[in-house]
Design a protein around this motif. Structure first.
Motif, PDB file in Angstrom:
ATOM      1  N   HIS A 181      62.260  17.302  22.518  1.00 56.68           N
ATOM      2  CA  HIS A 181      62.964  18.315  23.294  1.00 56.68           C
ATOM      3  C   HIS A 181      63.843  19.163  22.368  1.00 56.68           C
ATOM      4  N   ASN A 182      64.600  18.512  21.504  1.00 55.33           N
ATOM      5  CA  ASN A 182      65.450  19.243  20.559  1.00 55.33           C
ATOM      6  C   ASN A 182      64.630  20.042  19.557  1.00 55.33           C
ATOM      7  N   LYS A 229      63.208  23.180  21.167  1.00 48.40           N
ATOM      8  CA  LYS A 229      64.239  24.213  21.327  1.00 48.40           C
ATOM      9  C   LYS A 229      64.371  25.014  20.030  1.00 48.40           C
ATOM     10  N   SER A 282      61.275  27.256  19.459  1.00 48.13           N
ATOM     11  CA  SER A 282      61.249  28.465  20.285  1.00 48.13           C
ATOM     12  C   SER A 282      62.128  29.558  19.690  1.00 48.13           C
ATOM     13  N   ARG A 283      63.202  29.165  19.088  1.00 53.10           N
ATOM     14  CA  ARG A 283      64.101  30.152  18.471  1.00 53.10           C
ATOM     15  C   ARG A 283      63.508  30.705  17.187  1.00 53.10           C
ATOM     16  N   HIS A 292      59.439  22.471  31.446  1.00 50.69           N
ATOM     17  CA  HIS A 292      60.517  22.848  30.528  1.00 50.69           C
ATOM     18  C   HIS A 292      60.149  24.211  29.951  1.00 50.69           C
ATOM     19  N   PHE A 297      61.188  26.678  27.259  1.00 51.69           N
ATOM     20  CA  PHE A 297      62.003  26.829  26.058  1.00 51.69           C
ATOM     21  C   PHE A 297      61.952  28.285  25.632  1.00 51.69           C
ATOM     22  N   GLY A 300      65.883  29.045  21.844  1.00 54.04           N
ATOM     23  CA  GLY A 300      66.626  27.842  21.500  1.00 54.04           C
ATOM     24  C   GLY A 300      67.268  27.124  22.670  1.00 54.04           C
ATOM     25  N   LYS A 301      66.907  27.512  23.889  1.00 55.21           N
ATOM     26  CA  LYS A 301      67.459  26.853  25.077  1.00 55.21           C
ATOM     27  C   LYS A 301      66.330  26.418  25.991  1.00 55.21           C
ATOM     28  N   CYS A 302      66.612  25.426  26.816  1.00 55.65           N
ATOM     29  CA  CYS A 302      65.625  24.913  27.762  1.00 55.65           C
ATOM     30  C   CYS A 302      66.116  25.150  29.192  1.00 55.65           C
ATOM     31  N   ASP A 339      69.101  20.751  29.199  1.00 58.18           N
ATOM     32  CA  ASP A 339      69.156  19.474  28.463  1.00 58.18           C
ATOM     33  C   ASP A 339      69.402  18.283  29.383  1.00 58.18           C
TER      34      ASP A 339
END
Length: 141
Positions: free
Chosen positions: A105-106, A109, A112-113, A128, A130, A133-135, A139
């Motif tokens: 998950h991290n 993120k 994606s950024r 999810h 993404f 950098g956010k989901c 979180d």
């Protein structure tokens, strides 16, 4: 550094600061630091804001092998293949039948950024989304 020692800040100084904060577990401070950088974060910056979370590897193996095992999770492999086989800036959609682990998950993120794409991962509980950098789950999954 400039005022006291006459040294201009270089990329390795920024990366070093992020490494120090990361090793101390200050992930929120790292995010704030990266947002205030006088330039767009590069791959070196994002590669240093990521520290493998081996709590999600349930095998009884040494630390290095646990870090290596995380690299072979199905969603990471699917994203890697998707990035090299689709047009830039297109949305990737990944579907899996297991829950996504916290480390993946991290990592997604961050991916994606870096790549500037929306990455949609469907695990067995939810979607999810993404982006930047956010989901979408905030979180909380």
């Amino acid at each position: 550094m400039k005022n006291d020692f006459g040294i201009d800040q270089q990329m390795e100084h920024y990366v070093g600061m992020i490494d120090v904060l990361g090793k101390c577990g200050f992930l929120n401070e790292i995010e704030q630091y990266i947002e205030k950088l006088p330039f767009d974060p590069s791959v070196e910056i994002w590669n240093s804001g990521y520290v493998p979370d081996t709590r999600y590897v349930l095998h009884d193996i040494d630390q290095e092998a646990k870090e290596q095992a995380l690299l072979y999770h199905s969603e990471r492999l699917a994203i890697a293949y998707g990035l090299i086989s689709t047009l830039a800036r297109t949305t990737l959609r990944i579907i899996k039948n297991l829950r996504i682990c916290g480390d993946c998950h991290n990592a997604i993120k961050i991916m994606s950024r870096i790549v500037g794409r929306e990455l949609i991962v469907r695990d067995n509980k939810r979607f999810h989304h993404f982006r930047d950098g956010k989901c979408s789950c905030g979180d909380y999954w």
